[in-house]
Design an enzyme around this catalytic site. Structure first.
Site, PDB file in Angstrom:
ATOM      1  N   LYS A 279       2.242  -3.761   6.521  1.00 32.22           N
ATOM      2  CA  LYS A 279       2.553  -3.819   5.187  1.00 32.22           C
ATOM      3  C   LYS A 279       4.074  -3.892   4.964  1.00 32.22           C
ATOM      4  CE  LYS A 279      -1.367  -4.338   3.384  1.00 32.22           C
ATOM      5  NZ  LYS A 279      -1.758  -5.600   2.752  1.00 32.22           N
TER       6      LYS A 279
ATOM      7  N   TYR B 142      -1.285  -0.574  10.575  1.00 33.57           N
ATOM      8  CA  TYR B 142      -1.720  -1.140   9.272  1.00 33.57           C
ATOM      9  C   TYR B 142      -0.588  -1.124   8.459  1.00 33.57           C
ATOM     10  CZ  TYR B 142      -3.711  -1.755   4.606  1.00 33.57           C
ATOM     11  OH  TYR B 142      -3.555  -2.035   3.296  1.00 33.57           O
TER      12      TYR B 142
ATOM     13  N   SER C 258       0.752  -1.142   0.049  1.00 33.63           N
ATOM     14  CA  SER C 258       0.076   0.052  -0.140  1.00 33.63           C
ATOM     15  C   SER C 258       0.830   1.171   0.084  1.00 33.63           C
ATOM     16  CB  SER C 258      -0.780   0.086   1.191  1.00 33.63           C
ATOM     17  OG  SER C 258      -1.467   1.127   1.504  1.00 33.63           O
TER      18      SER C 258
HETATM   19  P1  NAD Z   1     -10.806  -6.855   1.156  1.00 36.76           P
HETATM   20  O1  NAD Z   1     -11.143  -6.842   2.545  1.00 36.76           O
HETATM   21  O2  NAD Z   1     -12.254  -6.717   0.168  1.00 36.76           O
HETATM   22  O3  NAD Z   1     -10.117  -8.257   0.720  1.00 36.76           O
HETATM   23  C1  NAD Z   1      -9.426  -9.184   1.391  1.00 36.76           C
HETATM   24  C2  NAD Z   1      -9.965 -10.562   1.541  1.00 36.76           C
HETATM   25  O4  NAD Z   1      -9.142 -11.142   2.326  1.00 36.76           O
HETATM   26  C3  NAD Z   1     -11.469 -10.608   2.031  1.00 36.76           C
HETATM   27  O5  NAD Z   1     -11.904 -11.344   1.130  1.00 36.76           O
HETATM   28  C4  NAD Z   1     -11.119 -11.394   3.049  1.00 36.76           C
HETATM   29  O6  NAD Z   1     -12.432 -12.099   3.519  1.00 36.76           O
HETATM   30  C5  NAD Z   1      -9.960 -12.207   3.197  1.00 36.76           C
HETATM   31  N1  NAD Z   1      -8.942 -12.668   4.352  1.00 36.76           N
HETATM   32  C6  NAD Z   1      -8.684 -11.431   5.302  1.00 36.76           C
HETATM   33  N2  NAD Z   1      -7.814 -12.276   6.098  1.00 36.76           N
HETATM   34  C7  NAD Z   1      -7.564 -13.561   5.616  1.00 36.76           C
HETATM   35  C8  NAD Z   1      -7.019 -14.432   6.045  1.00 36.76           C
HETATM   36  N3  NAD Z   1      -6.094 -14.592   7.098  1.00 36.76           N
HETATM   37  N4  NAD Z   1      -6.984 -15.725   5.107  1.00 36.76           N
HETATM   38  C9  NAD Z   1      -7.800 -15.834   4.177  1.00 36.76           C
HETATM   39  N5  NAD Z   1      -8.474 -14.925   3.615  1.00 36.76           N
HETATM   40  C10 NAD Z   1      -8.286 -13.618   4.320  1.00 36.76           C
HETATM   41  O7  NAD Z   1      -9.798  -5.875   0.871  1.00 36.76           O
HETATM   42  P2  NAD Z   1      -9.271  -5.137  -0.466  1.00 36.76           P
HETATM   43  O8  NAD Z   1      -9.722  -3.885  -0.583  1.00 36.76           O
HETATM   44  O9  NAD Z   1      -9.704  -6.116  -1.842  1.00 36.76           O
HETATM   45  O10 NAD Z   1      -7.746  -5.198  -0.169  1.00 36.76           O
HETATM   46  C11 NAD Z   1      -6.962  -6.339  -0.671  1.00 36.76           C
HETATM   47  C12 NAD Z   1      -5.466  -6.305  -0.430  1.00 36.76           C
HETATM   48  O11 NAD Z   1      -4.917  -5.033  -0.796  1.00 36.76           O
HETATM   49  C13 NAD Z   1      -5.124  -6.247   1.222  1.00 36.76           C
HETATM   50  O12 NAD Z   1      -4.116  -6.747   1.664  1.00 36.76           O
HETATM   51  C14 NAD Z   1      -5.256  -4.703   1.505  1.00 36.76           C
HETATM   52  O13 NAD Z   1      -4.452  -4.239   2.587  1.00 36.76           O
HETATM   53  C15 NAD Z   1      -4.466  -4.273   0.134  1.00 36.76           C
HETATM   54  N6  NAD Z   1      -4.652  -2.803  -0.215  1.00 36.76           N
HETATM   55  C16 NAD Z   1      -6.094  -2.389  -0.234  1.00 36.76           C
HETATM   56  C17 NAD Z   1      -6.185  -0.969  -0.772  1.00 36.76           C
HETATM   57  C18 NAD Z   1      -7.572  -0.581  -0.764  1.00 36.76           C
HETATM   58  O14 NAD Z   1      -7.722   0.697  -0.644  1.00 36.76           O
HETATM   59  N7  NAD Z   1      -8.919  -1.354  -1.040  1.00 36.76           N
HETATM   60  C19 NAD Z   1      -5.237  -0.223  -0.730  1.00 36.76           C
HETATM   61  C20 NAD Z   1      -3.991  -0.756  -0.733  1.00 36.76           C
HETATM   62  C21 NAD Z   1      -3.622  -2.151  -0.328  1.00 36.76           C
HETATM   63  C1  WQD Z   2      -9.640  10.145   0.776  1.00 34.63           C
HETATM   64  C2  WQD Z   2      -9.975  11.538   0.938  1.00 34.63           C
HETATM   65  C3  WQD Z   2     -10.547  12.166   3.128  1.00 34.63           C
HETATM   66  C4  WQD Z   2     -13.964   9.764   3.637  1.00 34.63           C
HETATM   67  C5  WQD Z   2      -7.057   4.992   2.545  1.00 34.63           C
HETATM   68  C6  WQD Z   2      -6.197   4.240   3.538  1.00 34.63           C
HETATM   69  C7  WQD Z   2      -5.019   3.709   2.884  1.00 34.63           C
HETATM   70  C8  WQD Z   2      -5.446   2.940   1.430  1.00 34.63           C
HETATM   71  C9  WQD Z   2      -6.611   3.493   0.658  1.00 34.63           C
HETATM   72  C10 WQD Z   2      -5.168   0.348   2.178  1.00 34.63           C
HETATM   73  C11 WQD Z   2      -9.184  12.103   2.341  1.00 34.63           C
HETATM   74  C12 WQD Z   2     -11.673  12.424   2.540  1.00 34.63           C
HETATM   75  C13 WQD Z   2     -12.872  10.234   3.078  1.00 34.63           C
HETATM   76  C14 WQD Z   2     -15.178  10.480   4.142  1.00 34.63           C
HETATM   77  C15 WQD Z   2     -14.089  12.421   3.456  1.00 34.63           C
HETATM   78  N1  WQD Z   2      -5.823   1.560   1.963  1.00 34.63           N
HETATM   79  N2  WQD Z   2     -12.866  11.562   2.977  1.00 34.63           N
HETATM   80  N3  WQD Z   2     -15.087  11.888   3.930  1.00 34.63           N
HETATM   81  O1  WQD Z   2      -7.386   8.117   3.304  1.00 34.63           O
HETATM   82  O2  WQD Z   2      -6.371   8.347   1.083  1.00 34.63           O
HETATM   83  O3  WQD Z   2      -6.446   6.161   1.898  1.00 34.63           O
HETATM   84  O4  WQD Z   2      -7.534   4.047   1.587  1.00 34.63           O
HETATM   85  O5  WQD Z   2      -4.133   0.387   2.069  1.00 34.63           O
HETATM   86  O6  WQD Z   2      -4.188   2.761   3.644  1.00 34.63           O
HETATM   87  O7  WQD Z   2      -5.710   5.129   4.565  1.00 34.63           O
HETATM   88  O8  WQD Z   2      -8.411   7.183   1.324  1.00 34.63           O
HETATM   89  O9  WQD Z   2     -10.964   7.385   0.402  1.00 34.63           O
HETATM   90  O10 WQD Z   2     -10.535   7.222   3.013  1.00 34.63           O
HETATM   91  O11 WQD Z   2      -9.926   9.292   1.661  1.00 34.63           O
HETATM   92  O12 WQD Z   2     -13.723  13.418   3.207  1.00 34.63           O
HETATM   93  O13 WQD Z   2     -16.225   9.854   4.555  1.00 34.63           O
HETATM   94  O14 WQD Z   2     -11.347  11.522   1.143  1.00 34.63           O
HETATM   95  O15 WQD Z   2     -10.219  12.701   4.600  1.00 34.63           O
HETATM   96  O16 WQD Z   2      -8.889  13.480   2.305  1.00 34.63           O
HETATM   97  P1  WQD Z   2      -7.265   7.576   2.099  1.00 34.63           P
HETATM   98  P2  WQD Z   2     -10.132   7.633   1.934  1.00 34.63           P
END
Ligand code: NAD
Ligand code: WQD
Length: 338
Positions: free
Chosen positions: A153, A149, A125
Site C-alpha cells: 500500500k 501487505y 490503508s
Molecule cells: P475485496 O477483496 O472484497 O475487494 C477487492 C476486489 O478486487 C475483489 O472483488 C477482487 O476480486 C478484486 N481483485 C483483486 N485483484 C484484482 C486484480 N488484479 N484485477 C481485478 N480485480 C481484482 O476487498 P475490500 O475489503 O473491498 O477492499 C478493497 C480495497 O480496499 C483493497 O485494495 C484493500 O486492500 C483496501 N482496504 C481494505 C480494508 C478492509 O478492511 N476491508 C482496509 C483498508 C484498505
Molecule cells: C480488530 C481487533 C483483533 C478477529 C485489519 C488489517 C488492516 C485493515 C483492517 C486492510 C484486534 C481482534 C479479531 C478475531 C479478535 N485491512 N480480533 N478475534 O487487525 O485492526 O485490521 O483489517 O487494510 O490491515 O490488519 O482488524 O478486525 O482483524 O481486528 O479478537 O477473530 O479484533 O485482535 O484487536 P485489524 P481486525
C-alpha cells in the site's frame, strides 16, 4: 453523465461505493477478476439503485483487459480498489503480494496515461502507519508498515505520487481506511469472506448466524480500559461517501496528490464491539480468550480532520448502526453470496 471505472467493484468496499456513486448520478463500469468476490454483488448493486452497470471480468495486470474497458467506457476517473488484502497471506507469500498489487497498479496507471485518463482514487490503508507514536493518527504521522501487505500500500502511494509529479495533468487521492465494517442497510450487499474470517466483525456475524461456535478473542491484557485492543470502526457506507467526496475534489486538484484518513475519530474496544453486536443480534455471542494476535497494535484510531476541512466529509454512522446493518446482511444471507 460523468463515468467512473471502479476496479475491484464487485468486492466488499467497491460494491458499496458503486451504490453511492450511482445514487449521486455517476455512470459506473466495474473491472474485477472476481477472485475474491461474486458477480452477484454487481447484480445486487443494480437492483438497489434501479439502474444497470457494466461488469468486465478481467485482471488489472492484463493490459489488454484494462485497455478494452478504458477505451470502450472512456471514464473521467478511476477508483482503484482491486488488490489482495490479507495480512497473514502477505506474510506467508510476500512476493505474490508485491507482484499482484504493484503490477496491477502500474499496468492500470500506464493504460490510463496512454488514454488521457488522469484522475485516480486509491484504496490505501491505516496499516501503512504501523504502531503509532501518538493518537489519534494524522496523515503526517510516520509510516512504517509491519507486514508486506502494508508495504504494498505504501509503495503504491509512492508510485501514484511520482506519476502525479511527472505531469500536472494528473490528480490523485490516497484514502487510508481504518476498519471498514457493516453493510448497505438493504442487506442486499455486504462482506462475504472466504473461509474463516480474519476480522472481528465478520467473525462475530458468523457466530450470530450459527456458522461458528464462539469468537476467539485475541488479547485481554492490553493497556486499555478493558484490556482489549482499540480500533476505529467505520461504516462502509460512510467510507463509500468519502470516495464520492474525494472523487469530486479531483476536478479542481490538477497536479496534486492528497492523502486522507477515512475513519470516525472514535475508538471501540473488542469487548465494546461484542456488546454492541449482542444488542443488534440478540445472540449471546460466546467468546474464548486467547493470547494477543502477533502483529496487532494496542490502539489505532484516526484523526479524520483533514478530510472534513478539505473534502467536507465526515463519518456520521454509529457503532450500533454498523452492527445493525451488518446483521441485516448476514441474517438475510447466512452463506453470503453463495
Ligand atoms: P475485496 O477483496 O472484497 O475487494 C477487492 C476486489 O478486487 C475483489 O472483488 C477482487 O476480486 C478484486 N481483485 C483483486 N485483484 C484484482 C486484480 N488484479 N484485477 C481485478 N480485480 C481484482 O476487498 P475490500 O475489503 O473491498 O477492499 C478493497 C480495497 O480496499 C483493497 O485494495 C484493500 O486492500 C483496501 N482496504 C481494505 C480494508 C478492509 O478492511 N476491508 C482496509 C483498508 C484498505
Ligand atoms: C480488530 C481487533 C483483533 C478477529 C485489519 C488489517 C488492516 C485493515 C483492517 C486492510 C484486534 C481482534 C479479531 C478475531 C479478535 N485491512 N480480533 N478475534 O487487525 O485492526 O485490521 O483489517 O487494510 O490491515 O490488519 O482488524 O478486525 O482483524 O481486528 O479478537 O477473530 O479484533 O485482535 O484487536 P485489524 P481486525
Amino acid at each position: 453523465m460523468a463515468t467512473v471505472l471502479v476496479t475491484g467493484g464487485a468486492g466488499y468496499i467497491g460494491s458499496h461505493t458503486c451504490v453511492a456513486l450511482m445514487e449521486a448520478g455517476w455512470e459506473v463500469a466495474v473491472l474485477d477478476s472476481l477472485e475474491n468476490s461474486s458477480s452477484a454483488a454487481v447484480d445486487a448493486v443494480a437492483k438497489i439503485v434501479g439502474r444497470g452497470l457494466r461488469l468486465d471480468v478481467g485482471d488489472c495486470r492484463d493490459e489488454s483487459a484494462v485497455e478494452k474497458v478504458i477505451t470502450e467506457v472512456g471514464p473521467d476517473a478511476v477508483l482503484h480498489f482491486a488488490g489482495l488484502k490479507s495480512v497473514p497471506d502477505s506474510v506467508a507469500d510476500p512476493l505474490r503480494y508485491y507482484r499482484h498489487n504493484l503490477e496491477s497498479t502500474a499496468t492500470l496507471l500506464g493504460v490510463m496515461e496512454r488514454n488521457g485518463v488522469r484522475r485516480i482514487v486509491f484504496s490505501s490503508s491505516a496499516t501503512v502507519y504501523g504502531p503509532p507514536d501518538e493518537l489519534p493518527v494524522s496523515e503526517t504521522a510516520p509510516t512504517r508498515p509491519a507486514n508486506p501487505y502494508g508495504w504494498t500500500k505504501l509503495m503504491i502511494e509512492q508510485m501514484i505520487a511520482d506519476v502525479v509529479r511527472s505531469s500536472s495533468r494528473w490528480s490523485a487521492s490516497l484514502l487510508r481506511y481504518f476498519n471498514p465494517v457493516g453493510a448497505h442497510p438493504s442487506g442486499m450487499i455486504g462482506e462475504d469472506p472466504e473461509g474463516v474470517p480474519g476480522n472481528l466483525m465478520p467473525y462475530l456475524l458468523q457466530v450470530a448466524v450459527g456458522r461458528r461456535a464462539a469468537l476467539p478473542l485475541y488479547g485481554t491484557d492490553y493497556p486499555t480500559p478493558d484490556g482489549t485492543a482499540l480500533r476505529d470502526y467505520i461504516h462502509v457506507m460512510d467510507l463509500a461517501e468519502g470516495h464520492l467526496a474525494a472523487l469530486q475534489a479531483l476536478e479542481s486538484s490538477a497536479g496534486q496528490v492528497h492523502t486522507y484518513n477515512l475513519g470516525t475519530g472514535r475508538a471501540a474496544s473488542v469487548r465494546e464491539v461484542i456488546a454492541a453486536m449482542r444488542e443488534a443480534t440478540g445472540h449471546p455471542l460466546p467468546y474464548e480468550e486467547f493470547d494477543r494476535r502477533p502483529g496487532d497494535v494496542s490502539e489505532l484510531w484516526a484523526d479524520p480532520s483533514r478530510a472534513l476541512s478539505e473534502l467536507g466529509w465526515s463519518a456520521t454512522r454509529t457503532l450500533a448502526e454498523m452492527c445493525r446493518d451488518g446483521w441485516v446482511w448476514q441474517s438475510k444471507n447466512p452463506q453470503g453470496y453463495r
